[in-house]
Design a protein around this motif. Structure first.
Motif, short mmCIF file in Angstrom:
data_model
loop_
_atom_site.label_atom_id
_atom_site.label_comp_id
_atom_site.label_asym_id
_atom_site.label_seq_id
_atom_site.Cartn_x
_atom_site.Cartn_y
_atom_site.Cartn_z
N THR A 74 -17.67 -5.02 -8.70
CA THR A 74 -17.66 -6.01 -9.77
C THR A 74 -18.76 -7.04 -9.53
N ALA A 75 -19.43 -7.42 -10.62
CA ALA A 75 -20.45 -8.47 -10.51
C ALA A 75 -19.75 -9.82 -10.51
N PRO A 76 -20.15 -10.73 -9.62
CA PRO A 76 -19.52 -12.06 -9.59
C PRO A 76 -19.76 -12.83 -10.87
N ALA A 77 -18.90 -13.82 -11.12
CA ALA A 77 -18.98 -14.59 -12.36
C ALA A 77 -20.33 -15.27 -12.51
N GLU A 78 -20.89 -15.78 -11.40
CA GLU A 78 -22.18 -16.47 -11.51
C GLU A 78 -23.30 -15.50 -11.92
N ALA A 79 -23.16 -14.22 -11.57
CA ALA A 79 -24.15 -13.24 -12.00
C ALA A 79 -24.10 -13.04 -13.51
N ALA A 82 -25.80 -16.05 -15.04
CA ALA A 82 -27.25 -16.01 -14.86
C ALA A 82 -27.89 -15.02 -15.82
N VAL A 83 -27.28 -13.86 -15.98
CA VAL A 83 -27.83 -12.84 -16.89
C VAL A 83 -27.77 -13.32 -18.33
N THR A 84 -26.65 -13.87 -18.74
CA THR A 84 -26.51 -14.36 -20.11
C THR A 84 -27.54 -15.44 -20.42
N ASP A 85 -27.70 -16.38 -19.51
CA ASP A 85 -28.67 -17.46 -19.72
C ASP A 85 -30.10 -16.92 -19.76
N ALA A 86 -30.41 -15.97 -18.88
CA ALA A 86 -31.78 -15.42 -18.83
C ALA A 86 -32.10 -14.67 -20.11
N VAL A 87 -31.17 -13.87 -20.61
CA VAL A 87 -31.42 -13.12 -21.84
C VAL A 87 -31.55 -14.07 -23.02
N HIS A 88 -30.71 -15.09 -23.07
CA HIS A 88 -30.79 -16.07 -24.17
C HIS A 88 -32.15 -16.75 -24.19
N LEU A 89 -32.62 -17.18 -23.03
CA LEU A 89 -33.93 -17.83 -22.94
C LEU A 89 -35.04 -16.86 -23.33
N THR A 106 -24.73 -7.88 -27.45
CA THR A 106 -23.90 -8.03 -26.26
C THR A 106 -24.78 -8.07 -25.03
N THR A 107 -24.48 -8.96 -24.10
CA THR A 107 -25.22 -9.07 -22.85
C THR A 107 -24.26 -8.83 -21.69
N LYS A 108 -24.67 -7.96 -20.75
CA LYS A 108 -23.80 -7.58 -19.64
C LYS A 108 -24.52 -7.71 -18.30
N ALA A 109 -23.76 -8.06 -17.28
CA ALA A 109 -24.21 -7.98 -15.89
C ALA A 109 -23.47 -6.80 -15.27
N TRP A 110 -24.20 -5.74 -14.97
CA TRP A 110 -23.59 -4.51 -14.50
C TRP A 110 -23.79 -4.34 -13.00
N THR A 111 -22.81 -3.70 -12.38
CA THR A 111 -23.01 -3.14 -11.05
C THR A 111 -23.58 -1.73 -11.22
N ALA A 196 -27.61 -5.33 -24.09
CA ALA A 196 -28.59 -5.65 -23.05
C ALA A 196 -27.85 -5.77 -21.73
N ALA A 197 -28.24 -4.95 -20.75
CA ALA A 197 -27.54 -4.93 -19.47
C ALA A 197 -28.54 -5.03 -18.33
N LEU A 198 -28.29 -5.96 -17.43
CA LEU A 198 -29.09 -6.13 -16.23
C LEU A 198 -28.21 -5.89 -15.01
N LEU A 199 -28.81 -5.43 -13.91
CA LEU A 199 -28.09 -5.19 -12.66
C LEU A 199 -28.51 -6.24 -11.64
#
Length: 437
Positions: A74-79, A82-89, A106-111, A196-199
């Motif tokens: 599982t990706a931690p909450a802070e990840a 960070a992903v949501t804010d980066a994609v928004h910017l 939809t924006t996701k932080a994936w493992t 949009a999904a980042l790891l």
């Protein structure tokens, strides 16, 4: 590949005490045997319920097993934040440099495990043609009398083949999942639509050798992901063209039957490892047909155009905002153009290397179009596949620029309609007796 195929692993040293009898310090071989038989029983149970040429349940099991010790489930909450804010910017920065609106809803932080689970349906679409061709070739290689006598054995061999492909796919997905930075990292739309999904864990590892702030790298990677998603969401034909080219290449695979006949003497249907070894021996290396070469050229050109467009618009969006943008662009260009372990792994799955070999040429062409005709014309070319630059245009970009016309307001769709009208008129003139429809 794991040297212990089909999910078998070396015993865990921490578990040795459980394998001792009394206090004599000797390991109990029956414990190991029991564990192996239990694993084999689970695998055979999966094989018996699996349909199709690849055991995808086994592939997922092996991929998750290999990734378990590398990256958390599982990706931690802070990840996620960070992903949501980066994609928004990144989306705000991209808006002024392209006419294509944001594509991700939809924006996701994936493992890595998330990546495996969410991309597996697309891998099934891409791998099935290869597996079907190989499975069919095994049966074709058998003499007619052998086919008649084999009976249920053929079904068992098919199950073993499905397990062999599943094992290979699982190992490959584990390697890819531990390397990719985003869901579009290898240029194909592998994940769910408009997602949009980042790891973050992979991006953190990627950042270590760059000497750039982690937040800067995160925003840069997010901009690339957001740009890809704009194309895949608002260019309706692009997803099918990319995946269709891979499928077309895979469907054209031809297997050397004589090599299969030779390998048949080395395969024990009761031993899955021998099937896997046969597949990896190199004797089954398919010959590239002219049809496959044509499909490969189309795929490489389209990949280069996608990656070149993303490279250009991301550069325009972030260069004045991120101090290390130029260095990051060059790093990603080399990573995509030269190919790395991820691309090599992909080659083992569908038989081709997924590399945009003309990336720099494509970026240069999109730059020329932008400078000469503006953003509207450049992005308008994505409206129809017939408007897109060809392989020849990458060699002679000036000719392509000139064909677009001298007016920045020239509509690419209008050009396409004029071209089609001219072709119809030319076809009518060639009809005998000047007949028309």
């Amino acid at each position: 590949m794991n040297e212990f195929p089909f999910g078998f692993n070396m015993p865990n040293p921490d578990d040795r005490d459980r394998g001792k009898q009394g206090g004599d310090g000797q390991e109990n071989p029956f414990d190991q045997l029991g564990q192996m038989l239990s694993q084999l029983g689970q695998m055979m149970s999966q094989a018996s319920t699996s349909s199709g040429p690849v055991n995808y349940d086994l592939a997922k099991q092996i991929a998750v097993q290999k990734l378990a010790g590398q990256i958390g489930f599982t990706a931690p909450a802070e990840a996620h934040t960070a992903v949501t804010d980066a994609v928004h910017l990144a989306e705000m920065w991209l808006d002024p440099v392209t006419t294509l609106p944001a594509g991700a809803t939809t924006t996701k932080a994936w493992t890595a495990r998330d990546w495996v689970e969410h991309t597996l349906p697309t891998w099934q679409r891409l791998c099935d043609p290869v597996a079907k061709r190989m499975a069919g070739a095994w049966v074709e290689a058998l003499p007619a009398e052998a086919k008649a006598q084999a009976g249920p054995l053929l079904a068992m061999v098919g199950q073993m083949g499905g397990m062999a492909f599943g094992s290979q796919l699982g190992g490959a997905l584990a390697q890819l999942g531990s390397e990719v930075l985003t869901v579009t990292d290898i240029g194909l739309p592998l994940g769910p639509d408009a997602t949009a999904a980042l790891l973050p864990a992979n991006i953190e590892e990627f950042t270590k050798g760059l000497e750039r702030p982690a937040s800067e790298v995160m925003v840069f990677i997010a901009a690339r992901e957001a740009a890809h998603q704009r194309l895949f969401a608002h260019v309706p034909w692009l997803r099918q063209r990319l995946l269709g080219a891979v499928e077309e290449f895979a469907n054209g695979i031809k297997v050397d039957i004589s090599a299969l006949e030779e390998l048949a003497t080395q395969v024990d249907p009761a031993n899955p490892a021998t099937i896997e070894q046969a597949m990896q021996s190199g004797m089954l290396e398919p010959k590239t047909t002219p049809e496959q070469q044509a499909a490969l050229t189309r795929l490489e050109t389209l990949l280069a155009l996608v990656e070149g467009w993303v490279d250009l618009v991301v550069g325009e969006a972030v260069t004045d905002r991120l101090p290390g943008a130029d260095a990051l662009r060059e790093t990603l260009r080399r990573r995509r153009a030269s190919g790395g372990p991820a691309e090599q792994t992909f080659a083992t799955l569908v038989g081709l290397e997924l590399r945009p070999r003309r990336l720099r040429a494509a970026t240069a062409l999109w730059r020329l179009v932008t400078d000469q005709h503006g953003i509207d014309v450049r992005d308008g070319l994505w409206a129809h596949p017939d408007l897109m630059p060809t392989t020849e245009d990458l060699d002679e970009p000036i000719d392509f620029i000139q064909r677009l016309g001298s007016s920045p307001a020239d509509d690419p769709i209008a050009q396409l309609e004029r071209t089609e009208e001219a072709e119809r008129e030319a076809g009518e003139e060639k009809k005998p007796g000047g007949e028309t429809d």
